[in-house]
Design a protein around this motif. Structure first.
Motif, mmCIF file in Angstrom:
data_model
loop_
_atom_site.group_PDB
_atom_site.id
_atom_site.type_symbol
_atom_site.label_atom_id
_atom_site.label_comp_id
_atom_site.label_asym_id
_atom_site.label_seq_id
_atom_site.Cartn_x
_atom_site.Cartn_y
_atom_site.Cartn_z
ATOM 1 N N UNK A 188 4.751 -39.903 102.891
ATOM 2 C CA UNK A 188 3.814 -40.962 102.517
ATOM 3 C C UNK A 188 3.768 -41.064 100.992
ATOM 4 N N UNK A 189 3.383 -42.248 100.501
ATOM 5 C CA UNK A 189 3.318 -42.378 99.047
ATOM 6 C C UNK A 189 2.228 -41.459 98.501
ATOM 7 N N UNK A 190 1.154 -41.261 99.291
ATOM 8 C CA UNK A 190 0.093 -40.350 98.862
ATOM 9 C C UNK A 190 0.617 -38.946 98.652
ATOM 10 N N UNK A 191 1.403 -38.498 99.593
ATOM 11 C CA UNK A 191 2.017 -37.173 99.486
ATOM 12 C C UNK A 191 2.829 -37.075 98.195
ATOM 13 N N UNK A 192 3.576 -38.137 97.878
ATOM 14 C CA UNK A 192 4.463 -38.086 96.719
ATOM 15 C C UNK A 192 3.702 -38.210 95.405
ATOM 16 N N UNK A 193 2.549 -38.891 95.445
ATOM 17 C CA UNK A 193 1.737 -38.968 94.224
ATOM 18 C C UNK A 193 0.989 -37.640 94.025
ATOM 19 N N UNK A 194 0.377 -37.156 95.112
ATOM 20 C CA UNK A 194 -0.413 -35.923 95.010
ATOM 21 C C UNK A 194 0.462 -34.743 94.606
#
Lengths: 345, 328
Positions: A117-123
């Motif tokens: 997920x993009x969240x995973x990659x940002x976090x």
């Protein structure tokens, strides 16, 4: 007192030994990025713009590596670091990469992993550099998505890249790059893959964030319109070297290098005063292959102003040809003097 | 996700029905039937069979019924009684024959699979990351040797070397004195001392192929821009490779896993024969040679069903691994 440049690149060379000889995509880059300003880097495809960006983060694609020169990162507060001297995979370089220097890539579709997920990659940025726990990293990532104007940021945290449009993906990419509030942001053609209306939005967003966060931005593009709109300084690259560097205004009003003059001349204009049947001026020839080793000025085979016996013999150096305006062309006495001094030495 | 699994399960029903029909047709294809071969055998032994017995047997097995009635009887027996028919070669129910050999079959297959994966995945990843390094070349040579040497050859060599130089009995899965002994720690140790040989022999062939596949998949992924993005984040190189390219390189790997399940039952026939392993492979081979129709038919049906189940499992795994499949 104005602080010195936060990044200063000197004599940067990147190369690799290939089966056919030494490949040298960067042949001595000199470039300063002034603090809290946007600098543009322009040039044709294959001139080494993207390689310069990668060298700056010390992530040159294997087998390419930095073979000479220095990249000094100096924020005026902490001791200066020479990034070119650090091991690309070592802990000191990795602690800087992502936290103090971040990068935005050209293709927001392929630059994200398709299965996370993009969240995973940002976090992930925050988990690596700020030692936050997962919940805090999630909250900060959602704040970042809000900051870049992602609608429904909370829900989008769990979206996958293929669920987002191109513009939204590029916003997510910006949120990721800015997650740790880096001092320097390298944007490698951030709008090339987007359609025109979205391009404008992303450029506005980058400009706004640059001002709000006081970031230093290196904007790499081949679009002179983008340069004119968003940058305060510009460097023009040709064949692995910077051939002209000055303020954006000075470059557009008074280009010094014949290559820059050619570039500016080949931009189509609406309502040209010379009638409609006029041909668009184009530059002669094309960029020679990276292996070619030319004597003299790299641009002389294509240069309309080349002087035989000079330009194909002497290697030009960068010199100030007008106040705050540096160029690498032997037609200027300052350059000739500096280059002749080098030849003599 | 659950909807996806349910949809796939529902689709399995018509597939399985078609498979059972085709399997039945295949086992009915040879001329004659179970009973006529049985009678022929008895007569060959000099036993005369009177017409009353024949008629009673024909009635009992329903051999005069129309073909579709026979099909439903066959299928009904399988579904409701677990009865796959009778093997006339072994004079035992087919199900008993197969079930006897299933535990050892799955034991050998699972162990060699785990062996192959645990060797091949790290080597494949290493070879991709250090492409054209000395290590890559060494593993590539070993891999191609493993692919090139036939398994039975390796099995024969093992047999010879261990017997000639170490005096070990390595045929079968147990030493002769343990074969019929009840389970004990000693029997288990004896099993382990025999098991590693088929595991290594069967594993090496799979390993070589897997190394090549893993290497190619990871190499493809290493060049993708998202790897560069992850590098630009300052991620540790090792974590980066495991989290991104390896994770995505597993997809083609997982999608080919559907064929592992049927391969477990039918695979490695020759090695099993050479090493005298009590697995299903040699049984299938013998059934095909002697036209043991119900035994062979049960295998045909089982292999087909296992293929369908294997594909279902790999699809579920793939959907779980890759959101692009799960969500679109």
């Amino acid at each position: 007192m104005t602080p010195g440049p936060i990044i200063s690149i000197r004599g940067l060379e990147v190369g690799a030994l290939s089966r056919h000889g030494m490949l040298r995509p960067l042949r001595g880059i000199d470039l300063d990025l002034p603090h809290a300003a946007t600098t543009g880097l322009v040039g044709e495809s294959g001139c080494g713009k993207s390689m310069t960006a990668r060298a700056l983060l010390n992530i040159t694609p294997s087998p390419m590596r930095i073979t000479a020169g220095s990249i000094t990162l100096d924020d005026g507060k902490t001791p200066p670091v020479d990034l070119a001297a650090l091991d690309p995979d070592g802990a000191p370089m990795r602690a800087i990469r992502g936290r103090r220097l971040a990068m935005i890539f050209q293709e927001p579709m392929t630059a994200f992993s398709p299965v996370h997920t993009i969240g995973n990659q940002i976090a992930e940025m925050l988990l690596i550099h700020e030692k936050l726990d997962k919940r805090a990293a999630r909250e900060r990532s959602i704040e970042m998505l809000d900051l870049v104007g992602m609608p429904n940021a909370r829900q989008r945290f769990d979206a996958h890249p293929f669920n987002l449009s191109g513009g939204m993906r590029q916003r997510a990419m910006i949120a990721m790059a800015l997650a740790c509030k880096p001092e320097v942001l390298v944007a490698d053609e951030p709008t090339t893959a987007l359609d025109v209306t979205i391009q404008a939005q992303i450029l506005e967003l980058l400009q706004r964030l640059q001002q709000e966060l006081g970031m230093t931005v290196l904007l790499i593009t081949h679009d002179l319109g983008v340069v004119a709109r968003t940058t305060s300084r510009v460097a023009v690259m040709y064949l692995g070297q910077v051939v002209e560097e000055t303020t954006t205004e000075s470059l557009f009003d008074n280009p010094k290098h014949p290559y820059t003059q050619g570039l500016l001349g080949s931009v189509p204009r609406l309502g040209s005063r010379r009638g409609r049947r006029e041909r668009l001026p184009a530059m002669r020839g094309s960029v020679p292959p990276a292996l070619a080793e030319l004597p003299g000025c790299a641009f002389h085979p294509r240069c309309p102003k080349a002087v035989a016996g000079l330009c194909d013999v002497v290697k030009p150096r960068m010199a100030e040809v007008a106040p705050g305006h540096r160029a690498r062309c032997l037609l200027y006495p300052e350059v000739l003097a500096a280059s002749a001094a080098l030849e003599a030495a | 996700m659950w909807g996806f699994i349910l949809r796939r399960l529902v689709w399995m029903v018509p597939t399985l029905i078609v498979i059972s029909i085709i399997s039945f047709i295949i086992i009915q294809l040879p001329p004659g039937d179970y009973l006529s071969s049985y009678i022929a055998r008895l007569e060959a032994l000099g036993t005369t069979v009177d017409q009353a017995t024949i008629d009673a047997l024909r009635l009992r097995y329903g051999l005069d019924d129309p073909i579709w009635v026979q099909y439903f009887k066959w299928l009904g027996n399988i579904i409701f009684n677990g009865n796959f028919g009778y093997s006339f070669e072994w004079r035992l129910p087919v199900s008993q024959l197969i079930v006897e050999r299933l535990p050892t079959t799955f034991l050998v297959a699972t162990c060699s699979l785990l062996f192959a994966w645990s060797v091949a995945l790290p080597i494949g990843i290493f070879s991709a990351v250090k492409q054209y390094s000395w290590g890559d070349y060494v593993f590539t040579v070993l891999g191609f040797l493993g692919l090139g040497i036939p398994n039975f050859m390796l099995a024969l060599t093992f047999l010879y070397v261990s017997n000639r130089y170490f005096g070990l009995s390595i045929g079968g899965l147990f030493s002769p004195n343990y074969i019929n002994a009840p389970w004990s720690l000693d029997k288990f140790i004896d099993l382990l001392s025999h098991l590693w040989i088929p595991v290594v022999i069967v594993g090496t062939a799979g390993t070589a192929g897997l190394i090549r596949i893993t290497r190619a998949n990871v190499l493809d992924e290493l060049r993708k821009p998202y790897v560069e993005t992850a590098r630009a984040k300052g991620l540790h190189p090792m974590l980066l490779i495991l989290k991104y390219p390896v994770r995505i390189a597993l997809n083609p790997f997982v999608s080919s896993m559907g064929f592992i399940l049927p391969g477990m039952i039918s695979g490695e026939v020759i090695v099993s024969i050479v090493l005298n392993l009590p697995t299903t492979g040699p049984l299938l081979y013998a059934a095909l040679l002697s036209q043991d129709t119900y035994l062979a038919g049960a295998f045909v049906l089982m292999l087909a069903v296992l293929t369908v189940i294997g594909v279902l499992i790999s699809d579920i795994l793939l959907a779980w691994l890759d959101p692009r499949i799960r969500l679109s």
